[in-house]
Design an enzyme around this catalytic site. Structure first.
Site, PDB file in Angstrom:
ATOM      1  N   LYS A  81      31.826   6.641  -8.573  1.00  0.00           N
ATOM      2  CA  LYS A  81      30.491   6.166  -8.215  1.00  0.00           C
ATOM      3  C   LYS A  81      29.547   6.752  -9.112  1.00  0.00           C
ATOM      4  CE  LYS A  81      27.592   5.643  -3.991  1.00  0.00           C
ATOM      5  NZ  LYS A  81      27.420   6.189  -2.505  1.00  0.00           N
ATOM      6  N   SER A 156      27.147   2.138   0.440  1.00  0.00           N
ATOM      7  CA  SER A 156      26.467   2.047  -0.976  1.00  0.00           C
ATOM      8  C   SER A 156      27.461   2.160  -1.819  1.00  0.00           C
ATOM      9  CB  SER A 156      25.240   3.057  -1.023  1.00  0.00           C
ATOM     10  OG  SER A 156      26.167   4.548  -0.952  1.00  0.00           O
ATOM     11  N   SER A 180      29.119   5.321   3.721  1.00  0.00           N
ATOM     12  CA  SER A 180      28.949   4.666   2.311  1.00  0.00           C
ATOM     13  C   SER A 180      30.337   4.663   1.846  1.00  0.00           C
ATOM     14  CB  SER A 180      28.080   5.366   1.613  1.00  0.00           C
ATOM     15  OG  SER A 180      26.777   4.723   1.667  1.00  0.00           O
TER      16      SER A 180
HETATM   17  N1  GLN Z   1      23.915   2.652   4.774  1.00  0.00           N
HETATM   18  C1  GLN Z   1      23.244   3.995   5.050  1.00  0.00           C
HETATM   19  C2  GLN Z   1      22.057   4.329   4.460  1.00  0.00           C
HETATM   20  O1  GLN Z   1      21.520   3.367   3.915  1.00  0.00           O
HETATM   21  C3  GLN Z   1      24.485   5.079   4.448  1.00  0.00           C
HETATM   22  C4  GLN Z   1      24.500   5.250   3.099  1.00  0.00           C
HETATM   23  C5  GLN Z   1      25.233   6.114   2.792  1.00  0.00           C
HETATM   24  O2  GLN Z   1      26.235   6.720   3.534  1.00  0.00           O
HETATM   25  N2  GLN Z   1      25.027   6.876   1.596  1.00  0.00           N
HETATM   26  O3  GLN Z   1      21.483   5.439   4.457  1.00  0.00           O
END
Ligand code: GLN
Length: 487
Positions: A81, A156, A180
């Protein structure tokens, strides 16, 4: 030589490499060719360096030829990532503010994968600074779900999950602050593991919310996830939250830890908003585990209703502080339109950050500002303790919890324009981060429309070996991971 190299598991490929049926260079060529063929539609990558990947593969082949002992990851193409630092490669975090940044050093997970001989292949797209659940917040381009390119791959870590589902990498790393790794794994029909807070070093990870962030693997099978976790876990003096723990052989534990487990079903996770087809998939998994001799019990996590509020206070407060470093002075985007030095800070940040990141910095700054601090920020860590206590209470009765990963399958690109609708997607994953627990999403079937469904198993802190064994029991008895998108 196994067919369709790009869709083989690490275990299959490691066996083929060890038997000299294939070389790491051949395998890497196969993955690069697959990427060239499909990535115009998937758009999983932010940057790729073919010559570098082939050089790493050739080095792996040379090690093997010289008779050096090679581990299971040696010669395996693994994508990262784009929030994980690789020396000499771009590191953008999906943000314009880092669009031209090249990392001067390796993250600890990068160093460990290199030591294991993995071929680090590409930086995978993500929501800007990992804030989002669809990868649409990337400043560069959205990523498509390989199962239906009109839909999101989740987020994400959407690039990591999509690249894996499309056969562009053999395994990947993501980061998980509120879901994410697990939610994109569920949307794309792959395995995603969020380790216990402190098990994997975050040194070299672009920080979002430091009390929640963890790096973890995405892979085709639970066994592959166990192999990658074994490669990256363990103490690191450069991360002050890193835990001093003996790292077991996670892969060997798949065979030695065999239950029968007591599995809890948290009743708060099956309410309004859950897609009935996902609920039915969880019920089928319950029946499967019962047939394996596991005991299933309903449990309660009574503070679940406060998870979302607590998460969005803590995560935004920490993000507003972490992202203060992007000031246009030391690195990253610097505005050309500034009148003076103070204006330079304003302009650089205004031009460099996207809408969702700004929203969170503003929200986080608000909850931390005097006058609001006591009423909002100060309560969140207290509620967080209650949420963790819920899980620990449940673990007096059961060994693990089984839930859906996401209440809905992959949604259409552009469908969730209201930020709150997007935040609601994380309802089943964020409690795990607030409590610091390990959790895994495994493929659990498909909707009638052909979209993957993810099942989430949540374990005890630092008991990844048990969690993986429990997940493996399901995974090896089903062939969901043998299906691939048409693309
Ligand atoms: N969707 C969640 C957020 O927007 C989690 C994102 C993540 O785990 N990095 O914060």
């Amino acid at each position: 030589m196994p067919a369709q190299l790009h869709y083989q598991s690490i275990t299959q490929l490691a066996a083929a490499l060890a038997a000299k049926e294939i070389s790491a260079v051949e395998l890497t060529h196969a993955v690069l060719a697959r990427t060239t063929a499909v990535d115009a539609r998937v758009q999983a990558f932010n940057s790729r360096d073919e010559p570098d990947a082939l050089t790493q593969a050739a080095a792996s082949d040379a090690r093997r030829a010289s008779g050096e002992a090679c581990g299971l990851l040696d010669g395996i193409p693994v994508g990262l990532k784009d929030v994980i630092a690789v020396a000499g490669q771009p590191l953008t975090a999906g943000s314009k503010i880092l669009a031209n940044f090249v990392s001067p050093y390796d993250a600890t997970v990068t160093t460990r994968l290199k030591q294991a001989g993995a071929v680090l292949w590409g930086r995978l797209n993500c929501d800007e600074f990992a804030m989002g659940s669809s990868t649409e917040n990337s400043a560069f381009h959205p990523t498509a779900n390989p199962w239906d390119v009109t839909r999101v791959p989740g987020g994400s870590s959407g690039g990591s999950a999509a690249a894996l589902a499309a056969g562009e990498v053999v395994a990947a790393l993501g980061s998980d602050t509120g879901g994410s790794i697990r939610q994109p794994a569920a949307f794309c029909g792959v395995v995603g593991l969020k380790p216990t807070y402190g098990l994997v070093s975050r040194y070299g990870l672009v920080a979002y919310a430091s009390s929640l962030d963890q790096i973890g693997p995405l892979a085709r099978t639970v066994e592959d996830a166990a192999i990658v976790l074994g490669g990256i876990a363990g103490h690191d003096e450069r991360d002050s939250t890193s835990f001093q723990a003996e790292i077991p052989d996670y892969r060997a534990a798949l065979a030695t830890r065999s239950g029968p487990w007591r599995i809890g079903i948290p009743k708060e996770y099956f309410g309004e908003g859950l897609d009935p087809e996902i609920g039915a998939a969880v019920e089928r998994a319950v029946k499967f585990y019962q047939a394996q001799g596991c005991e299933i019990r309903e449990v309660s996590l009574p503070h679940t209703q406060y998870c979302l509020d607590t998460y969005y206070i803590i995560a935004t407060a920490e993000a507003s502080s972490n992202l203060a470093r992007f000031d246009g002075i030391r690195y990253g985007h610097r505005s050309k339109n500034a009148k003076d030095v103070v204006d330079l800070y304003f302009q650089s940040r205004a031009e460099g950050f996207g809408a969702e990141v700004k929203r969170r910095i503003i929200l986080g700054t608000y909850v931390l500002s005097s006058g609001y601090y006591d009423a909002s920020y100060l309560r969140a860590p207290q509620v967080r303790t209650l949420i963790r206590q819920d899980f620990l209470n449940a673990y007096r009765e059961v060994d693990a919890l089984l839930t859906p990963t996401s209440p809905i399958p992959a949604f259409k690109l552009g469908e969730k324009s209201d930020p709150l609708a997007m935040y609601l997607c994380d309802i089943y994953t964020i409690g795990v981060n607030l409590a610091g627990l390990p959790a895994i999403s495994v493929p659990g079937g498909f909707t009638t429309g052909g979209l993957p469904i993810g099942l989430q198993l949540i374990g005890r802190p630092f008991e990844e070996a048990d969690l993986l064994a429990l997940a493996h029991t399901y995974d090896r008895a089903h062939d969901w991971n043998k299906r691939h998108p048409a693309l």
